[in-house]
Design a protein around this motif. Structure first.
Motif, PDB file in Angstrom:
ATOM      1  N   LEU A   6     -15.693  23.719 -23.255  1.00  0.00           N
ATOM      2  CA  LEU A   6     -14.483  23.743 -24.094  1.00  0.00           C
ATOM      3  C   LEU A   6     -13.572  22.560 -23.773  1.00  0.00           C
ATOM      4  CD1 LEU A   6     -13.778  27.593 -23.885  1.00  0.00           C
ATOM      5  CD2 LEU A   6     -14.561  26.349 -25.906  1.00  0.00           C
ATOM      6  N   ALA A   7     -14.155  21.474 -23.249  1.00  0.00           N
ATOM      7  CA  ALA A   7     -13.345  20.311 -22.874  1.00  0.00           C
ATOM      8  C   ALA A   7     -12.592  19.796 -24.099  1.00  0.00           C
ATOM      9  CB  ALA A   7     -14.248  19.231 -22.303  1.00  0.00           C
ATOM     10  N   ARG A  29      -9.072  32.401 -16.799  1.00  0.00           N
ATOM     11  CA  ARG A  29      -9.699  31.580 -15.757  1.00  0.00           C
ATOM     12  C   ARG A  29     -11.000  30.958 -16.266  1.00  0.00           C
ATOM     13  NH1 ARG A  29      -9.978  33.030  -9.788  1.00  0.00           N
ATOM     14  NH2 ARG A  29      -9.839  30.786  -9.862  1.00  0.00           N
ATOM     15  N   LEU A  30     -11.794  31.752 -16.974  1.00  0.00           N
ATOM     16  CA  LEU A  30     -13.073  31.228 -17.476  1.00  0.00           C
ATOM     17  C   LEU A  30     -12.858  30.136 -18.517  1.00  0.00           C
ATOM     18  CD1 LEU A  30     -15.230  34.483 -17.834  1.00  0.00           C
ATOM     19  CD2 LEU A  30     -15.211  32.823 -15.977  1.00  0.00           C
ATOM     20  N   LEU A  31     -11.881  30.337 -19.402  1.00  0.00           N
ATOM     21  CA  LEU A  31     -11.622  29.334 -20.446  1.00  0.00           C
ATOM     22  C   LEU A  31     -11.157  28.026 -19.805  1.00  0.00           C
ATOM     23  CD1 LEU A  31      -9.783  31.580 -23.103  1.00  0.00           C
ATOM     24  CD2 LEU A  31     -12.173  30.839 -23.117  1.00  0.00           C
ATOM     25  N   VAL A  32     -10.282  28.142 -18.806  1.00  0.00           N
ATOM     26  CA  VAL A  32      -9.771  26.942 -18.126  1.00  0.00           C
ATOM     27  C   VAL A  32     -10.924  26.243 -17.399  1.00  0.00           C
ATOM     28  CG1 VAL A  32      -8.262  26.147 -16.255  1.00  0.00           C
ATOM     29  CG2 VAL A  32      -7.397  27.796 -17.945  1.00  0.00           C
ATOM     30  N   ALA A  36     -10.840  24.178 -21.285  1.00  0.00           N
ATOM     31  CA  ALA A  36      -9.861  24.410 -22.359  1.00  0.00           C
ATOM     32  C   ALA A  36      -8.433  24.393 -21.817  1.00  0.00           C
ATOM     33  CB  ALA A  36     -10.122  25.769 -23.017  1.00  0.00           C
ATOM     34  N   SER A  37      -7.475  24.026 -22.683  1.00  0.00           N
ATOM     35  CA  SER A  37      -6.079  24.349 -22.393  1.00  0.00           C
ATOM     36  C   SER A  37      -5.808  25.665 -23.124  1.00  0.00           C
ATOM     37  CB  SER A  37      -5.146  23.232 -22.865  1.00  0.00           C
ATOM     38  OG  SER A  37      -5.350  22.987 -24.237  1.00  0.00           O
TER      39      SER A  37
END
Ligand code: CTP
Length: 416
Positions: A6-7, A29-32, A36-37
């Motif tokens: 998700l960069a 936490r997983l998305l970050v 991702a923001s």
């Protein structure tokens, strides 16, 4: 380390009221971690279950709580938040929140920004809205909830889950919010281009196991990772995917239908039963070329030093059998992709398989260099020539392969 999926993506994560809010902390936490923001938006009810402080600390951004927040320079938080997002995920989505969406109500920030999300505007890219319902099983099964869900879906929202099992209230049934890792994968999938929308794709993956007797057998070092990555990439691209898997211990990718088999003959029967209805067949399985005649009882060693005498039979070539169906059909379906696992002389062996099995595309790789690993490098071989895909994560390679398949299908006509 695997490529962050998700960069550069900006995700609005909305929380409505439900005990499943505790899972949303892990989800941030997983998305970050995937690059991702994350902008968290919470309803008043959500704040009863988890604090904005926790969500701010994990997302490293102040949580948006109100449409009346005067710190927004233009005083239009709902417009700003929905325009900045690449996707909006509401997890948990309570029964009440889904009812609000179904009615188009907008009396607090989260429902307001969902209503304001770009969906039809010409100048703005549409922003996907994903809902992860979480509620008691009776609330889930209630006709009002099902009606509201159907309306939300018809209005363009994607519904993720829910799962079934033990519920916080002590009851057991449908209505559990999906786990954080599943939601993260679903979000990644939602952001992939739908290159295979409406198509059916069948994948064979992993090794086969050929029994010698009830306790022994012959197998190989294939881990199944490349085949599972292709199944995932194809499902992300919108295909309806069936995965016929030999004995491997890998999780089934989200949305993929899986059939487990052991032997080459079982894999052959499972694949051939489905092949004629498929648009694409990708044969990644490392199918045993021969099988011994299995003994009913365990072969005992008698101390004489004599070796057991095994009778070997050649297994049917699954890919060649499916390619024969395709080559006999006017639409040339399914489009067959073979893999060539070699130890040397890759280009020559891959082209030989292309011609011998009558395939439009063969993907070559060096088996010993990739078995069990998360990365690989591939050589695409077809009538037009060879194209090397340099070393990369297997999921990235699988996505490239899916786009190569989609391009060839549309060139053939009738593709997505
Ligand atoms: N394959 C198959 N059924 C078999 C053998 C192979 O479907 N009984 C498929 C594999 O899934 C792969 C391709 O055929 O897509 C090539 O497999 P590979 O093991 O590399 O080659 P073989 O055809 O077995 O030839 P060789 O052993 O000579 O390399």
């Amino acid at each position: 380390m695997a490529t962050p999926q998700l960069a550069g993506r900006h995700i609005v994560l909305g929380l409505s009221g439900g005990i499943a809010c505790y899972k949303s902390a892990e989800l941030v936490r997983l998305l970050v971690k995937q690059g991702a923001s994350v902008q968290v938006v919470m309803t008043e009810a959500a704040c009863q279950f988890i604090t904005p402080l926790t969500m701010q600390a994990l997302s490293n951004r102040p949580v948006a709580l109100s449409q009346w927040d005067l710190r927004e320079p233009n005083a239009m938080a709902h417009i700003n938040l929905s325009r900045q997002a690449d996707a909006i995920l509401v997890a948990p989505a309570s029964a009440d929140f889904i009812a609000k969406l179904a009615q188009g109500r907008a009396d607090e920030l989260l429902s307001l920004l969902c209503l304001a999300r770009p969906q039809h505007a010409l100048a703005l890219a549409p922003v996907p809205l994903l809902l992860a319902p979480a509620m008691n099983r009776e609330m889930w099964a209630h006709p009002a909830t099902q009606r509201n869900l159907a309306q939300a879906r018809a209005d363009g929202a994607a519904i993720l889950g829910p799962g079934a099992g033990d519920q916080a209230c002590g009851e057991v049934g449908d209505g559990r919010m999906l786990e954080a890792a599943e939601l993260c994968d679903a979000l990644i999938a939602a952001l992939q281009p739908k290159l295979l929308a409406g198509l059916r794709l069948l994948v064979s993956a992993g090794p086969t196991f050929e029994a010698i007797d009830p306790v022994r057998g012959v197998t190989n070092l294939s881990s199944g990772k490349m085949g599972f990555a292709i199944a995932r990439a194809a499902a992300e691209a919108g295909a309806s995917v069936t995965l016929v898997a030999g004995p491997v211990s890998l999780a089934t990718p989200l949305g993929v239908q899986r059939i487990d088999v052991q032997s080459a003959l079982q894999m052959h029967d499972a694949v051939l039963a489905l092949a004629a209805q498929q648009d694409v067949f990708v044969a990644t399985a490392a199918v045993a070329d021969w099988r011994p005649t299995a003994q009913a009882q365990k072969i005992k060693k008698d101390g004489s030093g004599r070796l057991p005498q095994l009778q070997w039979t050649e297994n049917p070539d699954i890919l060649a059998a499916v390619a024969a169906i395709a080559n006999a059909s006017p639409a040339r379906r399914p489009f067959c992709v073979g893999f060539a696992a070699e130890s040397q002389d890759l280009a020559r062996h891959a082209r030989d398989k292309l011609l011998r099995k009558g395939l439009p595309l063969v993907v070559g790789n060096i088996g010993p260099a990739t078995f069990g690993r998360d990365d690989n490098s591939l050589l695409l071989v077809d009538a037009a020539g060879d194209r090397a895909l340099p070393p990369a994560d297997k999921l990235d390679l699988a996505r490239t392969l899916v786009s190569e398949i989609a391009r060839r299908l549309s060139e053939q006509g009738g593709g997505a």
